[in-house]
Design an enzyme around this catalytic site. Structure first.
Site, PDB file in Angstrom:
ATOM      1  CB  CYS A   1       0.579   8.759  -3.529  1.00  0.00           C
ATOM      2  SG  CYS A   1       1.210   7.076  -3.447  1.00  0.00           S
TER       3      CYS A   1
ATOM      4  CB  CYS B   1       1.247   6.875  -6.659  1.00  0.00           C
ATOM      5  SG  CYS B   1       0.165   6.329  -5.334  1.00  0.00           S
TER       6      CYS B   1
END
Lengths: 116, 202
Positions: A34, A37
């Site tokens: 991700c 993230c």
């Protein structure tokens, strides 16, 4: 600066519950693939340090802890869950700047004080 | 200078940009502040609605403001700015949000500031192209319809640009040009910052 963030790699919240005590918990659900993230990681580090006395932070990989992610209904990452006294009190899905995350924490902490 | 004295904010920025630390002596706290002020200055001229907040942030960093209450007030003002109805002002608000922390306690500061300024540059490039919100909406309507396919099958991702070209050649041409210049503007500021880190602008 040293990070005070717990990494949870199983499906139990016992480690964060034990570490948090009466503090608010910030659960950060993410994934290794991700991008947002990763982009948000320094901001999480910063708030973990600056709120260390009031907020306990844990990072949870949704693949390593899939049952835990499912139990929180995580459908996208990053998902930030605020938890206190065993109850979810707020959540945000998607990336936040440090400023927005701090505002979220400040508001939640203020609400907690108002209800206490 | 040991690696312990490298500013965490600069270390994070180096990592994000993949800049090899050739001279750690140029990455201390003073360098981080100088870089942040240089990055903020690179967003001038500021929109009138953003000018006071941006100037206050610039001064706070330059003078090493130590009052937490002042930083907190700046953050509230930055959030108000980023919620402004005008997109350019709002994007400057995101810049202000990123800059609204003393660097000594902000590992994320320079990285967030970089992304926020890149977004401003990208938006300004788009405006310079004459690409409007209506153009963007029209392009997305067409692209969404293409991506949905005929209800039975969906086109391969690589086929979508050609299908867009067939559907509306003029809009597709402007869309592709805008996308290219926006990406160039975004990456251009990253290159400017990487060059600063490498010593070009000191």
């Amino acid at each position: 600066m040293t990070s005070s963030i717990l990494s949870i790699d199983g499906n139990s919240l016992d480690p964060i519950d034990a570490a948090a005590g009466d503090r608010l918990q910030l659960l950060v659900f993410g994934a290794t693939w991700c991008g947002p993230c990763k982009a948000m990681a320094p901001a999480i580090d910063d708030v973990a340090d600056s709120y260390a006395g009031r907020v306990a932070v844990a990072k949870i990989d949704i693949e390593a802890s899939s049952a835990l992610a499912d139990s929180f209904g995580v459908r996208g990452v990053p998902t930030l869950v605020l938890r206190h006294g065993g109850q979810e009190v707020d959540r945000h899905v998607g990336m936040l700047t440090r400023t927005r995350l701090s505002l979220l924490l400040d508001d939640t902490l203020a609400r907690g004080q108002a209800l206490a | 200078m040991s690696s312990d004295t490298v500013s965490p904010a600069i270390a994070n920025l180096r990592s994000t940009l993949g800049v090899v630390p050739t001279d750690p002596a140029l990455a201390g706290a003073d360098d981080a502040t100088r870089l942040l002020c240089w990055m903020l200055a690179a967003t001038r001229p500021w929109p009138a609605a953003a000018s006071d907040v941006m100037e206050a942030l610039f001064t706070a960093h330059r003078d090493g403001e130590g009052d937490d209450a002042i930083w907190s007030t700046l953050r509230r003002r930055a959030i108000d700015l980023s919620e402004h109805a005008d997109a350019d002002v709002g994007l400057h608000g995101r810049v202000a949000e990123a800059a609204a922390w003393p660097l000594a306690t902000a590992r994320a500061g320079l990285v967030e500031l970089l992304h926020a300024i890149c977004a401003v540059r990208a938006h300004q490039a788009s405006l310079a192209n004459g690409w409007s919100a209506a153009d963007e909406a029209a392009a997305h309507t067409i692209l969404s319809a293409i991506a949905e396919g005929d209800g039975v099958t969906k086109p391969a991702r690589d086929d979508i640009p050609a299908l867009f070209r067939t559907t509306d050649p003029a809009l597709e041409r402007r869309f592709a040009f805008n996308l290219h210049t926006v990406n160039t503007a975004y990456l251009g500021f990253q290159r400017e910052v990487a060059a600063w880190l490498a010593g070009a602008a000191r």
